[in-house]
Design a protein around this motif. Structure first.
Motif, mmCIF file in Angstrom:
data_model
loop_
_atom_site.group_PDB
_atom_site.id
_atom_site.type_symbol
_atom_site.label_atom_id
_atom_site.label_comp_id
_atom_site.label_asym_id
_atom_site.label_seq_id
_atom_site.Cartn_x
_atom_site.Cartn_y
_atom_site.Cartn_z
ATOM 1 N N LEU A 226 0.303 -46.299 42.668
ATOM 2 C CA LEU A 226 -0.684 -46.254 44.004
ATOM 3 C C LEU A 226 -1.527 -45.131 44.076
ATOM 4 O O LEU A 226 -2.862 -45.223 44.505
ATOM 5 C CB LEU A 226 0.240 -46.230 45.463
ATOM 6 C CG LEU A 226 1.044 -47.416 45.668
ATOM 7 C CD1 LEU A 226 2.041 -47.155 46.630
ATOM 8 C CD2 LEU A 226 0.143 -48.772 46.014
ATOM 9 N N ALA A 227 -1.320 -44.109 43.707
ATOM 10 C CA ALA A 227 -2.167 -42.788 43.605
ATOM 11 C C ALA A 227 -3.266 -43.069 42.704
ATOM 12 O O ALA A 227 -4.435 -42.696 42.921
ATOM 13 C CB ALA A 227 -1.439 -41.466 43.140
ATOM 14 N N LEU B 84 2.007 -46.731 52.126
ATOM 15 C CA LEU B 84 3.193 -45.993 51.438
ATOM 16 C C LEU B 84 2.551 -45.136 50.114
ATOM 17 O O LEU B 84 3.373 -44.386 49.532
ATOM 18 C CB LEU B 84 3.923 -47.050 50.749
ATOM 19 C CG LEU B 84 4.686 -48.002 51.495
ATOM 20 C CD1 LEU B 84 5.302 -49.175 50.558
ATOM 21 C CD2 LEU B 84 5.808 -47.083 52.386
ATOM 22 N N ARG B 85 1.177 -45.135 50.020
ATOM 23 C CA ARG B 85 0.706 -44.202 49.058
ATOM 24 C C ARG B 85 1.103 -42.716 49.120
ATOM 25 O O ARG B 85 1.465 -42.035 48.107
ATOM 26 C CB ARG B 85 -0.787 -44.255 48.999
ATOM 27 C CG ARG B 85 -1.399 -43.457 47.967
ATOM 28 C CD ARG B 85 -3.036 -43.603 48.224
ATOM 29 N NE ARG B 85 -3.861 -42.521 47.252
ATOM 30 C CZ ARG B 85 -5.049 -42.223 47.469
ATOM 31 N NH1 ARG B 85 -5.719 -43.051 48.412
ATOM 32 N NH2 ARG B 85 -5.570 -41.276 46.603
ATOM 33 N N GLY B 86 0.785 -42.062 50.259
ATOM 34 C CA GLY B 86 1.316 -40.752 50.551
ATOM 35 C C GLY B 86 2.578 -40.408 50.236
ATOM 36 O O GLY B 86 2.796 -39.525 49.353
ATOM 37 N N PRO B 87 3.316 -41.087 50.969
ATOM 38 C CA PRO B 87 4.858 -40.660 50.817
ATOM 39 C C PRO B 87 5.496 -40.781 49.230
ATOM 40 O O PRO B 87 6.019 -40.127 48.674
ATOM 41 C CB PRO B 87 5.847 -41.509 51.899
ATOM 42 C CG PRO B 87 4.845 -42.067 52.655
ATOM 43 C CD PRO B 87 3.405 -42.175 52.007
ATOM 44 N N LEU B 88 4.935 -41.972 48.772
ATOM 45 C CA LEU B 88 5.553 -42.216 47.283
ATOM 46 C C LEU B 88 4.821 -41.391 46.220
ATOM 47 O O LEU B 88 5.467 -41.068 45.282
ATOM 48 C CB LEU B 88 5.169 -43.844 46.942
ATOM 49 C CG LEU B 88 6.199 -44.672 47.721
ATOM 50 C CD1 LEU B 88 5.748 -46.100 47.277
ATOM 51 C CD2 LEU B 88 7.616 -44.575 47.573
ATOM 52 N N LEU C 248 3.848 -38.136 46.988
ATOM 53 C CA LEU C 248 4.720 -36.825 47.075
ATOM 54 C C LEU C 248 6.059 -36.935 46.514
ATOM 55 O O LEU C 248 6.503 -35.999 45.724
ATOM 56 C CB LEU C 248 4.605 -36.589 48.643
ATOM 57 C CG LEU C 248 3.678 -36.096 49.347
ATOM 58 C CD1 LEU C 248 3.586 -36.152 50.835
ATOM 59 C CD2 LEU C 248 3.165 -34.949 48.624
ATOM 60 N N LEU C 249 6.555 -38.243 46.534
ATOM 61 C CA LEU C 249 7.885 -38.387 45.835
ATOM 62 C C LEU C 249 7.643 -38.191 44.354
ATOM 63 O O LEU C 249 8.518 -37.448 43.785
ATOM 64 C CB LEU C 249 8.616 -39.755 46.146
ATOM 65 C CG LEU C 249 9.834 -40.212 45.428
ATOM 66 C CD1 LEU C 249 10.992 -39.123 45.792
ATOM 67 C CD2 LEU C 249 10.377 -41.614 45.388
ATOM 68 N N PHE C 250 6.534 -39.029 43.793
ATOM 69 C CA PHE C 250 6.341 -38.477 42.347
ATOM 70 C C PHE C 250 6.399 -36.991 42.043
ATOM 71 O O PHE C 250 6.836 -36.721 41.074
ATOM 72 C CB PHE C 250 5.052 -39.321 41.978
ATOM 73 C CG PHE C 250 4.812 -39.370 40.407
ATOM 74 C CD1 PHE C 250 5.501 -39.599 39.491
ATOM 75 C CD2 PHE C 250 3.838 -38.473 40.360
ATOM 76 C CE1 PHE C 250 5.016 -39.189 38.079
ATOM 77 C CE2 PHE C 250 3.433 -37.853 39.033
ATOM 78 C CZ PHE C 250 3.742 -38.357 38.101
ATOM 79 N N LEU C 251 5.315 -36.443 42.832
ATOM 80 C CA LEU C 251 5.054 -35.051 42.527
ATOM 81 C C LEU C 251 6.246 -34.079 42.609
ATOM 82 O O LEU C 251 6.306 -32.875 41.973
ATOM 83 C CB LEU C 251 3.849 -34.710 43.394
ATOM 84 C CG LEU C 251 2.588 -35.233 43.427
ATOM 85 C CD1 LEU C 251 1.636 -34.730 44.346
ATOM 86 C CD2 LEU C 251 2.162 -34.641 41.983
ATOM 87 N N LEU C 252 7.327 -34.591 43.269
ATOM 88 C CA LEU C 252 8.638 -34.021 43.199
ATOM 89 C C LEU C 252 9.603 -34.350 42.211
ATOM 90 O O LEU C 252 10.152 -33.421 41.462
ATOM 91 C CB LEU C 252 9.172 -33.800 44.434
ATOM 92 C CG LEU C 252 8.701 -32.693 45.638
ATOM 93 C CD1 LEU C 252 9.579 -33.214 47.003
ATOM 94 C CD2 LEU C 252 9.050 -31.544 45.256
ATOM 95 N N ALA C 253 9.485 -35.540 42.101
ATOM 96 C CA ALA C 253 10.684 -36.079 41.086
ATOM 97 C C ALA C 253 10.260 -36.016 39.702
ATOM 98 O O ALA C 253 11.282 -35.703 38.796
ATOM 99 C CB ALA C 253 10.843 -37.669 41.213
ATOM 100 N N ALA C 254 8.970 -36.006 39.133
ATOM 101 C CA ALA C 254 8.692 -36.082 37.560
ATOM 102 C C ALA C 254 8.866 -34.628 37.289
ATOM 103 O O ALA C 254 9.581 -34.512 36.284
ATOM 104 C CB ALA C 254 7.237 -36.413 37.762
#
Length: 141
Positions: A43-44, A52-56, A58-64
């Motif tokens: 999405l980004a 959902l682009r923003g929350p997901l 941010l999830l990617f930027l923490l999880a990866a």
């Protein structure tokens, strides 16, 4: 002649494994988290207008980066490993953002690609670490 094969689900300490829907929950949650992180990345990078682009993202930027850091922290207990991985993810994200801003190259897709590349490199370097364990102790390391 009828032979019956009995499969037991006893654990090594003598407890019976719990049957039911809860036993497959951790792999299911890991799969769902992976799908959410991948969706955030897509999405980004596609500049989607989805809410959902923003929350997901941010999830990617923490999880990866957290997954990459966690691979280096195998000796810690689970809670310490999660906490240190999340802290390392924030540090890695901040270093990427600071570097891109200092070089006047900041862009959202560029930042996401940079975090992806750095996280991948950290993860790929894990097998190259020095061996720690019985073999290293025998060698006097």
């Amino acid at each position: 002649m009828h032979h019956s094969t009995r499969i037991t689900t006893d654990s090594p300490d003598g407890e019976r494994a719990r049957p039911g829907p809860g036993r497959n929950l951790p792999p299911l949650l890991a799969g769902a988290a992976t799908a959410a992180v991948g969706t955030g990345l897509l999405l980004a990078l596609t500049d989607s207008s989805s809410p959902l682009r923003g929350p997901l993202t941010l999830l990617f930027l923490l999880a990866a980066p957290a997954a990459a850091v966690a691979a280096w922290l195998r000796g810690l207990d689970p809670f310490g490993r999660v906490l240190a991985s999340l802290a390392g993810a924030v540090v890695l994200d901040m270093l990427v953002a600071q570097t891109m801003l200092a070089l006047h190259r900041w862009s959202v897709p560029g930042g996401i690609v940079a975090v992806t590349v750095v996280s991948s490199l950290v993860l790929l370097l894990v097998p190259l670490r020095r061996p720690r364990g019985r073999a290293a102790r025998r060698q006097g390391v």
